[in-house]
Enzyme design. Structure first.
Site, short mmCIF file in Angstrom:
data_model
loop_
_atom_site.label_atom_id
_atom_site.label_comp_id
_atom_site.label_asym_id
_atom_site.label_seq_id
_atom_site.Cartn_x
_atom_site.Cartn_y
_atom_site.Cartn_z
N PRO A 124 12.45 27.09 23.46
CA PRO A 124 12.79 27.26 24.95
C PRO A 124 14.09 27.60 25.34
O PRO A 124 15.16 27.23 24.80
CB PRO A 124 12.44 25.82 25.25
CG PRO A 124 12.85 25.08 24.19
CD PRO A 124 12.36 25.62 22.80
N CYS A 148 28.29 49.01 44.84
CA CYS A 148 27.96 50.33 45.38
C CYS A 148 26.69 50.77 44.59
O CYS A 148 26.77 51.72 43.87
CB CYS A 148 28.99 51.33 45.34
SG CYS A 148 30.21 50.80 46.29
N TYR A 208 19.63 32.80 32.25
CA TYR A 208 19.59 34.33 32.24
C TYR A 208 20.57 34.86 33.53
O TYR A 208 20.19 35.57 34.11
CB TYR A 208 18.50 35.10 32.15
CG TYR A 208 17.63 34.68 31.07
CD1 TYR A 208 18.02 35.30 29.74
CD2 TYR A 208 16.32 33.80 31.10
CE1 TYR A 208 17.45 34.72 28.73
CE2 TYR A 208 15.73 33.42 29.77
CZ TYR A 208 16.45 34.08 28.50
OH TYR A 208 15.63 33.46 27.51
#
Ligand code: LLP
Length: 413
Positions: free
Chosen positions: A272, A340, A368
């Site tokens: 996990p 940008c 993450y």
């Protein structure tokens, strides 16, 4: 979610988020130590009477403090690179509890892992079987392996994070697996320990796991008839978490479905990642300015896609938690960064009344999050802090602008 509101203020454990933002600056990753401990126990408690190894997927959050905390709780680690192995060792993790996944292990990564004495290599192809046997032979060692099979089940998740379908690059097709096992068994410098699979990430249903495990068990039976006995079964990671409205099974429910399927003499290995750390983390950011073009209101913050890739890369919807609770209502706005790119957004169409100087946190950012951040637009990466009760620990200092070009050199005149 480990963060909560108290008297209108967003808190992590015993500390107010606004104070930490003042002290450490923004953008800031904040983790709750207790939340990681609770998430780990949610997996380990139902497994206490089984032979098992919980290998945290290092890719989800590889900060040394996070790895060290999990190592102290008894975790092993699932790694996918030599860099991750070095981190685990630097953090005090036990190499004997490490499984090494990934489709493209280099010869030197294999040699390092062999010398470190890892628990096993999760081998993903015939080419890798040959390469690992050769590397082990050169070192006069025997490499413990498990073969990662691709069970061809649909994990029903985002296509970028589904890994167990025929069209994905991972594992050996389950129909070809018996031959791969026979080949590996015949090689002198490999020892077959087990079988493994990982079918995808952010799974919110139990059935795909059950389907995959049943296929693995059929394979185990076939191999047993051939005299190949498997000592362990690694069912990968993938259990989803609640970001906003998802309702994944809790670890205990998920384990209640799969434990009865797995023979008790087999060691259950799991990998996990997200489920252990996602909801232990926040990304805290400050509003620079707001603008309304008559069509849409934008809240422009000092965190961007380089700090948190998940929204733009996977269209991931992550919860927006203004640090003052009342700001959760207000005009429908997009939360965007200064980078940008049109894809530079952290949340879309959320009610939000935060204005210049206010703080907003993104929930579910412990997995993450920081690990996928980059220096795009020459933006130093954020600081990371772990909260323990009423104490905050800086676990990674904010990068400096000068540090960004530390390894660069201009051409001679
Ligand atoms: N084991 C293997 C072999 C994996 O490839 C992964 C994740 C895991 C375990 C851990 O899976 P988890 O329990 O965290 O679902 N960056 C994406 C997720 C990529 C997952 C890749 N593999 C995201 O932010 O959603």
């Amino acid at each position: 979610m480990s963060a909560y509101y108290q008297d209108q203020k967003l808190m992590v454990e015993g500390l107010a988020v606004d104070n930490m933002a003042k002290q450490y600056g923004t953008p800031l990753y904040l983790y709750s130590k207790a939340a990681i401990e609770q998430a780990f126990t949610a997996f380990s408690a139902p497994l206490k009477d089984r032979k098992h190894l919980i290998c945290f997927a290092v890719k989800a959050n590889s900060n040394l403090a996070v790895l060290n905390l999990l190592a102290r709780l008894g975790a092993g680690f699932d790694i996918v690179s030599g860099g991750e192995l070095a981190r685990v060792i630097a953090a005090g993790g036990d190499p004997a509890k490490v499984v090494f996944s990934g489709v493209g292990k280099t010869r030197s990564e294999m040699a390092e892992a062999l010398k470190a004495g890892i628990h096993c290599f999760n081998v993903e192809s015939i080419a890798e079987i040959d390469r690992l046997n050769a590397v082990a032979a050169e070192l006069n060692m025997v490499a413990p392996i498990s073969i990662r099979v691709n069970p061809d089940v649909d994990a029903k998740t985002h296509p970028y994070i589904a890994t167990g379908l025929k069209e994905n690059k991972f594992g050996i097709d389950i129909l070809m697996a018996p031959d791969a096992f026979r080949k590996a068994k015949a090689l002198p410098n490999l020892k077959v320990l087990g079988v493994d699979c990982h079918i995808g990430s952010q799974l919110t249903q139990t059935q795909p796991f059950v389907d995959a495990i049943k296929r693995l068990l059929e394979l185990k039976e076939t191999l047993s008839q051939d005299g190949i006995e498997l000592e362990h079964m690694d069912i990968g990671g993938g259990l989803g978490v609640t970001y906003t409205n998802e309702q994944p099974p809790k670890p205990a429910d998920y384990l209640a479905h799969i434990l009865p399927l797995i023979p008790s003499n087999v060691t259950l290995v799991m990998e996990p990642g997200r489920a252990l750390v996602a909801n232990a983390g926040l990304l805290v950011t400050r509003v620079e300015m707001t603008k309304d073009n008559g069509f849409k209101r934008f809240v422009i913050v000092d965190a961007a896609m380089n700090d948190l890739m998940r929204p733009t890369l996977y269209q991931a919807v992550m919860p927006v938690l203004p640090v003052v609770e009342a700001q959760q209502t207000g005009p429908i706005s997009d939360l965007v960064g200064p980078v940008c790119e049109t894809g530079d957004w952290l949340a879309k169409d959320v009610p939000l009344s935060s204005e210049e100087g206010d703080l907003v946190a993104i929930g579910g950012a412990g997995a993450y999050g920081f690990v996928m951040s980059s220096n795009y637009n020459s933006r130093p990466r954020a600081a990371e802090v772990m909260v323990e009760g009423t104490q905050a620990h800086l676990i990674r200092q904010r990068e400096t602008v000068a540090g960004l070009w530390a390894g660069e050199q201009v051409l001679p005149e």
